[in-house]
Design a protein around this motif. Structure first.
Motif, PDB file in Angstrom:
ATOM      1  N   ILE A  76     -20.676 -19.330 -51.306  1.00  0.00           N
ATOM      2  CA  ILE A  76     -18.917 -19.062 -50.820  1.00  0.00           C
ATOM      3  C   ILE A  76     -17.843 -19.996 -51.454  1.00  0.00           C
ATOM      4  O   ILE A  76     -16.822 -19.991 -51.785  1.00  0.00           O
ATOM      5  CB  ILE A  76     -18.816 -18.712 -49.437  1.00  0.00           C
ATOM      6  CG1 ILE A  76     -20.128 -17.387 -49.853  1.00  0.00           C
ATOM      7  CG2 ILE A  76     -16.975 -18.376 -48.670  1.00  0.00           C
ATOM      8  CD1 ILE A  76     -19.389 -17.396 -47.693  1.00  0.00           C
ATOM      9  N   ALA A  77     -18.171 -21.371 -51.257  1.00  0.00           N
ATOM     10  CA  ALA A  77     -16.759 -22.810 -51.114  1.00  0.00           C
ATOM     11  C   ALA A  77     -17.295 -22.402 -52.564  1.00  0.00           C
ATOM     12  O   ALA A  77     -16.247 -22.966 -53.954  1.00  0.00           O
ATOM     13  CB  ALA A  77     -17.546 -23.781 -50.428  1.00  0.00           C
ATOM     14  N   ILE A  78     -18.335 -22.091 -53.782  1.00  0.00           N
ATOM     15  CA  ILE A  78     -18.092 -22.715 -55.235  1.00  0.00           C
ATOM     16  C   ILE A  78     -17.469 -21.401 -55.947  1.00  0.00           C
ATOM     17  O   ILE A  78     -16.293 -21.616 -56.862  1.00  0.00           O
ATOM     18  CB  ILE A  78     -20.001 -22.908 -55.594  1.00  0.00           C
ATOM     19  CG1 ILE A  78     -19.997 -24.145 -54.785  1.00  0.00           C
ATOM     20  CG2 ILE A  78     -19.075 -22.660 -57.115  1.00  0.00           C
ATOM     21  CD1 ILE A  78     -21.727 -23.958 -55.958  1.00  0.00           C
ATOM     22  N   VAL A  79     -18.018 -19.998 -55.435  1.00  0.00           N
ATOM     23  CA  VAL A  79     -17.198 -19.184 -55.770  1.00  0.00           C
ATOM     24  C   VAL A  79     -15.640 -19.646 -55.531  1.00  0.00           C
ATOM     25  O   VAL A  79     -14.641 -18.888 -56.502  1.00  0.00           O
ATOM     26  CB  VAL A  79     -17.457 -18.071 -55.765  1.00  0.00           C
ATOM     27  CG1 VAL A  79     -17.336 -16.868 -56.407  1.00  0.00           C
ATOM     28  CG2 VAL A  79     -19.264 -18.380 -55.989  1.00  0.00           C
ATOM     29  N   SER A  80     -15.043 -19.488 -54.697  1.00  0.00           N
ATOM     30  CA  SER A  80     -13.807 -19.128 -54.194  1.00  0.00           C
ATOM     31  C   SER A  80     -12.686 -20.372 -54.728  1.00  0.00           C
ATOM     32  O   SER A  80     -11.341 -20.197 -54.951  1.00  0.00           O
ATOM     33  CB  SER A  80     -13.803 -19.156 -52.398  1.00  0.00           C
ATOM     34  OG  SER A  80     -14.868 -19.164 -51.372  1.00  0.00           O
ATOM     35  N   ASN A  81     -13.094 -20.889 -55.375  1.00  0.00           N
ATOM     36  CA  ASN A  81     -13.045 -22.325 -56.540  1.00  0.00           C
ATOM     37  C   ASN A  81     -13.216 -22.223 -57.643  1.00  0.00           C
ATOM     38  O   ASN A  81     -12.617 -23.296 -58.695  1.00  0.00           O
ATOM     39  CB  ASN A  81     -13.037 -23.610 -56.262  1.00  0.00           C
ATOM     40  CG  ASN A  81     -13.006 -23.809 -54.499  1.00  0.00           C
ATOM     41  OD1 ASN A  81     -11.816 -24.315 -54.520  1.00  0.00           O
ATOM     42  ND2 ASN A  81     -13.271 -23.883 -53.603  1.00  0.00           N
TER      43      ASN A  81
END
Length: 315
Positions: free
Chosen positions: A122-127
Motif C-alpha cells: 500500500i505504501a509503495i503503490v501510493s507513491n
C-alpha cells in the motif's frame, strides 16, 4: 462412486453457467463475488492447505493482478487480456522475489511476515505515479455482468482443476510431504525451497487473475481496496471452513459463507458481522477439519462426529 461425483460436478457447473440467463441481476452480482472469493480460497488452499504455510500475503497477489489490469488499460490503453497477463507476471515475479526469503520462515513467523507485505505494498503503490498514487485509477466501464460472471466461473473451474491435478502428480505429493514433515520431505529428496516458492507462485496466479477480473468489473481501484488484508482473512476462513487440503472444500466453504454473509447483511444489517463470526466459531469448534471432512465422515459416524471433535480438542 467416482463416476457419480463427476456427473454431479458437471451438472453443478452447468447450472452455475446458466445463472446469468435465468437469474436476476442481483443474483448475478452476488454470484460474481462468490465465485471470485471461491477462486481466492482455492488459490490460498495451494499454499495454505496443501503446503501448510498460512499465508496472509495472497491479498498482495490480488492487488497486483488488479493493478496489472488497471495500468495496462488506463495508462497504456491495452486490452483487458493483456492486462490480465501483466498482472500475473507481476504476481509471479513478486512470489519469486519475496518468496525465497519469506518462505524460509515457519509457523507464526511466516504468517506475521506475510501479514506485513500488504501494508508495505500500500505504501509503495501510493507513491507510484503510473498507479495513480493515493487517488487510484478509473477503468473504462463495461456493463456486462454476465461476461464477468462467466469469466469468474471459468477461472474457478481452472483453479479447482489445477488443485485436483496437484493431487495426482509428484509436485503435489511433495507439497503434502512438506505440510506433514518438512525436514522429512527434505531427507526424502524433495527440494523444499523450490516446491514452496512454486506453490506460492501458483497460488498467486489465481489470486492475481481474480483481482484483475474484479478490478475491471467495479471499474475503480485504489491502494487500500486493492491490498485489503481483510480479503485475505476471508479467503483463509472460507478455505478452513470448507476443508483445507481438499479439492472441493474451499469452494464449498466460499459458497456457503458467502450465502450466509449475504443473508445476514440483508436481514440483520448491523449485527451481520457478529452473527457471521459466531457461525465461523461454532463451525471451527464442531467441525475443525471443515465441511469436506464432515460430509465424508458423517455417513459413518452420524451425530457422534461432533461429540468426537469436542472431546478431541478438549472443549
Amino acid at each position: 462412486m467416482k463416476a457419480l461425483v463427476s456427473i454431479l460436478l458437471v451438472v453443478a457447473v452447468a447450472v452455475l453457467a446458466a445463472v446469468p440467463w435465468f437469474g436476476s441481476d442481483v443474483l448475478v452480482q452476488f454470484g460474481i463475488n462468490a465465485l471470485l472469493l471461491a477462486v481466492l480460497a482455492q488459490g490460498w488452499n495451494i499454499i495454505g492447505g496443501y503446503t501448510g504455510y498460512a499465508s496472509f500475503g495472497n491479498s498482495v497477489f490480488y492487488g497486483l493482478g488488479s493493478y496489472g489490469v488497471a495500468i495496462a488499460m488506463v495508462q497504456w490503453e491495452l486490452p483487458f487480456a493483456v492486462g490480465m497477463i501483466f498482472g500475473v507476471v507481476l504476481a509471479v515475479a513478486f512470489a519469486f522475489l519475496l518468496g525465497l526469503p519469506v518462505l524460509r520462515l515457519k509457523g507464526h513467523y511466516f504468517a506475521i511476515a506475510t501479514l506485513a507485505l500488504a501494508q508495505v505494498m500500500i505504501a509503495i503503490v501510493s507513491n507510484i505515479g503510473i498507479a495513480g498514487q493515493n487517488i487510484g485509477l478509473v477503468l473504462p466501464p463495461l456493463n456486462n455482468d454476465p461476461l464477468f460472471y462467466e469469466l469468474s466461473l471459468i477461472l474457478l473451474v481452472a483453479a479447482t482443476a489445477t488443485v485436483f491435478w496437484l493431487t495426482r502428480i509428484r509436485f503435489g505429493f511433495g507439497l503434502i510431504a512438506i505440510r506433514e514433515n518438512e525436514e522429512g520431505a527434505a531427507v526424502m529428496g524433495v527440494n523444499t525451497t523450490l516446491y514452496k516458492v512454486l506453490a506460492f507462485a501458483l497460488s498467486g496466479v489465481f489470486s492475481a487473475l481474480a483481482g484483475g477480473i474484479h478490478a475491471y468489473w467495479i471499474t475503480f481501484l485504489d491502494p487500500a481496496s486493492a491490498f485489503d488484508i481483510s480479503l485475505n482473512v476471508k479467503m483463509i476462513i472460507m478455505a478452513v471452513f470448507g476443508g483445507p487440503g481438499t479439492v472441493l472444500g474451499p469452494v464449498l466453504g466460499a459458497f456457503v459463507l458467502s450465502g450466509v454473509s449475504e443473508v445476514l447483511s440483508s436481514e440483520v444489517t448491523s449485527a451481520a458481522g457478529l452473527f457471521f463470526g459466531l457461525v465461523v466459531v461454532v463451525a471451527v469448534i464442531f467441525m475443525p477439519r471443515g465441511l469436506a471432512d464432515l460430509m465424508r465422515r458423517f455417513r459413518t459416524s452420524g451425530w457422534r462426529y461432533f461429540a468426537e471433535n469436542l472431546r478431541a480438542h478438549r472443549i
